[in-house]
Motif scaffolding. Structure first.
Motif: not given
Lengths: 250, 571
Positions: A118-120, A122-127, A199-200, A203, A206-207, A209
């Motif tokens: 979740y920290a990293w 997801i941003l790079k498109g890893e599974p 809240i978290i 959120y 939304t993470t 697919k």
């Protein structure tokens, strides 16, 4: 029904109803009640004045009573169905033989993988490092969060809430004001924690697919799940209507 | 002049009342001066006509209906009577225990020893922050004494034929009592030519006290309509339901003695030693003995089958009923005095005392904002009470109390707190006054206000002489130097209970800003209180979470553009 095998590890992947009808009823009723409680609670706390104090307190009391009833019934449901194991983060599935093992180390490794994702990642498109299974519907971070919700934030709210609502029955001794203030303190602190949690939580939905993927799953109950051959056969034999189709990608 | 006599004759003289209407009859001199268009009237005329007061009978008690005697038929009451004491003798010839009963009654003795504090109180001793002291001014003040001929503190209380039965029991509504001594020339004029009382007719009219008997004095305490209490005014003779749900003809139609119950001329409802926190419980069939809300309504009066009702019942242990059910006092169009400044008293115009009417109250009648004999006043209506913890015990600053004049002197004061199970949150009217005190001894003073002599303040307007004489007459040491000190007095609010729809709403107290209970401490009140640092941490958590959401979302969007969608998403 033959299921398509995944190329890399040979596991099956299918659309399965993993959130039963009651589980979804529980989730959405709880969501509505918690929203009501937060909204009226902040009104009572004096943050805003959208409704009268009387309306806010009465609504808060009714919603709280309903939520406590819901939780009592759900606790019963969790234990009778075995679903309670889903919320034990340390109870992990052994990577080789597929049995439950209680392992702190394996939990921490898997938790770290999810946190890192979740920290990293997801941003790079890893599974996502966690694949949903029938035994582990939630990833380790999720299970830990829900367990915290169930054994820390929730009880802090309902225990202090019961004391709060019954204040007039027990305030009749010297020093009761100190206990009342402790009650209020715990209730307020836990309420803030609950709102932050929600809240978290919202959120995080939304993470998936697509931003609405998880929401849809919680409405229909259907998720993409890795199945073992045994699970597949079990579902085909005993609960064919839960096994929706084989065209999932885990 | 005959018109004037007739008008004055119909006046009802009650407690030094100040109800002066614009249409009040004036002397020729006054008329002349009033015609110049100013609102200033000259002379000291304290009185005006009062409307006829019907003897309203309670629909609640059956006392009236259950009487077995028609007093108008009694041969003892056929007269002729030449004076009040003659009537009293006739009363006592049958009611032969009444004299002894009155012997211990504050309306007769004007003396009271507080059972808790031991303080010697009562009208004959106390100094208030309105007209200050009745002691020594009985000539004026004793119009509201339940006796005849009380002219000084040396009054023979064992002379029971002087008891005034009629003040409390007559029902003609026309009864009055003249001041037993003459005042200064300027004051005496108002009592001239009053129509003689028909003693026999008045005696034959006796009944259980109606609201005009009590109201004649208690509605006019402090020198005028509603001046003193704030919650006791002439509106209560016949109030609309909104003003008093108990006394209104559209409400419970109660009279004073329906709540102020008692027997043997002793009744409930002392302001010196109040009953706070009565549970209302009593043995089955036992009569009510307390003038408390709970003695009728119990201590769980709200609907205990609703959440709101249960919650309200939970308030009863800490909040007096009056605090919520009397949302404001001085309602119904009659104002109450909230500030009195004796420092300005004694100003003259053309060598004469005068007065100004600077306040028009709700019912359209003007009220005096200045009088040479008394000073300047401020009025208020529909006033939100001041709320304090109160355990019912009133203590007083008496003539022998020494105080620090640099701070406001509490004429009466009380204790109470959250932690005291006997205390409740109680509504009060706070009266503020600047009044004379003994600058050398730091005590209050007795003033010689009334009298046909050179020292009486009312007529001579000289504080030095009035105080010196007042102190000397009563044997009180006086330094010879007077000043003015700020004084506060606290008047519990119990009357003018509003219909329940008009009760104080939750958020009028449970609110962060300017709530009714904003200055009460010692307890946590939801909606009003919070731990600022807990709130701060809470909001940091919430806004921290929101910030995380925003940053993470932006990062996802930015990174998605760089790396493309996740593998699953490509499907």
């Amino acid at each position: 029904m033959p299921l398509r095998k995944r190329k890399d590890d040979g596991k099956l992947c299918a659309h399965v109803v993993i959130y039963t009808r009651y589980e979804r009823f529980w989730h959405w009723t709880q969501a509505a009640l918690i929203f009501t409680l937060a909204f009226t609670g902040l009104n009572i706390h004096g943050v805003y004045h959208v409704m009268s104090m009387e309306t806010a307190v009465v609504t808060h009391d009714i919603a709280a009573t309903l939520l406590i009833l819901l939780w009592i019934f759900t606790t019963f449901w969790n234990f009778t169905t075995g679903n309670w194991k889903q919320f034990l983060p340390f109870l992990q599935v052994h990577p080789e033989d597929g049995r439950f093992v209680t392992g702190l180390k394996i939990f921490i490794n898997r938790l770290w993988a999810v946190v890192r994702y979740y920290a990293w990642g997801i941003l790079k498109g890893e599974p996502h490092p966690h694949k949903k299974t029938l035994q582990r519907k939630q990833n380790p971070l999720q299970a830990l969060a829900y367990l915290t919700f169930m054994i820390v934030i929730g009880p802090a709210l309902w225990i202090s809430g019961i004391f709060y609502i019954l204040y007039d029955l027990w305030n009749d001794f010297a020093g009761s004001q100190m206990w009342f203030q402790a009650t209020v303190f715990v209730h307020t602190a836990a309420a803030f924690a609950m709102i932050a949690f929600v809240i978290i939580h919202v959120y995080m939905t939304t993470t998936g697919k697509t931003p609405l993927h998880y929401i849809k799953g919680m409405i229909t109950g259907v998720e993409e799940v890795e199945l073992s051959e045994i699970e597949k056969e079990y579902l085909e034999t005993h609960a064919p209507d839960l096994l929706k189709d084989e065209n999932a990608s885990c | 002049m005959s018109d004037l006599l007739k008008t004055i004759g119909s006046m009802v003289v009650a407690a030094g009342l100040t109800l002066v209407s614009a249409s009040m009859p004036a002397t020729a001199a006054e008329k002349e001066k009033a015609e110049d268009g100013s609102r200033i009237e000259f002379g000291i005329n304290e009185y005006s006509d009062l409307p006829a007061r019907p003897h309203m009978v309670s629909a609640f008690t059956l006392k009236e209906l259950s009487t077995t005697a028609d007093h108008s038929k009694f041969k003892e009451l056929q007269g002729p009577f030449k004076s009040g004491p003659e009537v009293t003798k006739a009363c006592l010839s049958c009611h032969n225990k009444a004299g002894q009963q009155l012997r211990n009654n504050v309306h007769w003795t004007w003396e009271y020893t507080h059972p808790v504090t031991g303080q010697k109180l009562g009208k004959e001793r106390l100094i208030n922050n309105f007209c200050t002291n009745a002691r020594g001014n009985e000539g004026m003040c004793a119009q509201c004494h339940a006796g005849f001929g009380r002219t000084s503190p040396d009054y023979d209380l064992d002379k029971v034929e002087n008891i005034d039965c009629l003040a409390c029991h007559e029902s003609t509504g026309k009864y009055y009592k003249l001041p037993p001594t003459r005042g200064n020339k300027a004051c005496a004029v108002m009592f001239e030519g009053k129509k003689p009382i028909d003693w026999a007719k008045t005696a034959q009219s006796v009944k259980m006290p109606g609201r005009n008997n009590c109201g004649m004095c208690h509605f006019y305490g402090g020198g005028g309509d509603n001046v003193k209490h704030g919650d006791l005014s002439s509106v209560l003779y016949d109030p609309p339901k909104d003003v008093d749900v108990h006394m209104s003809r559209d409400g419970a139609k109660l009279v004073c003695i329906d709540c102020h119950v008692g027997s043997g001329h002793k009744w409930a409802g002392s302001r010196y030693n109040m009953t706070v926190g009565d549970s209302g419980k009593r043995p089955a069939g036992a009569p009510r003995t307390k003038a408390t809300c709970t003695s009728c309504h119990t201590d769980s009066p709200h609907n205990s089958t609703s959440i709101t009702g249960i919650k309200l019942n939970g308030h009863v242990d800490k909040v007096a009923c009056e605090s919520c059910h009397i949302p404001a006092f001085a309602r119904g169009g009659v104002a109450t005095k909230i500030f009195w400044d004796w420092r300005t008293a004694g100003r003259l115009k053309n060598g004469e005392g005068y007065r100004e009417e600077g306040y028009i109250q709700g019912n359209g009648k003007p009220r005096h904002t200045y009088k040479s004999i008394k000073g300047s006043f401020k009025y208020g209506e529909n006033i939100r009470p001041v709320y304090r913890w109160f355990n019912g015990v009133m203590r007083y600053t008496t003539i022998d109390t020494r105080f620090d004049p640099s701070k406001p002197v509490q004429i009466n004061y009380f204790s109470g707190s959250y932690d005291d199970p006997k205390s409740r949150i109680y509504p009060f009217k706070k009266m503020r006054t600047f009044q004379p005190y003994d600058k050398g001894n730091n005590t209050l003073v007795y003033m010689h206000l009334w009298g046909d002599d050179k020292d009486a303040f009312w007529g001579n307007y000289n504080f030095a002489r009035a105080i010196a004489r007042g102190m000397k007459d009563n044997g009180i040491p006086y330094s010879g130097e007077y000043g003015f000190v700020e004084t506060w007095s606290w008047w519990p609010i119990n009357h003018m209970v509003a219909p329940k729809e008009k009760a104080v709403q939750c958020e009028e107290c449970h609110t962060r800003e300017n709530g009714r209970l904003a200055d009460l401490g010692g307890f946590y009140m939801p909606g009003r209180d919070r731990w600022w640092w807990l709130d701060l941490l809470g909001w940091l958590a919430i806004f921290g979470a929101l910030a995380l959401v925003v940053v993470h979302t932006i990062a996802r969007i930015v990174m998605k553009n760089r790396y493309g969608a996740a593998p699953e998403g490509k499907e």
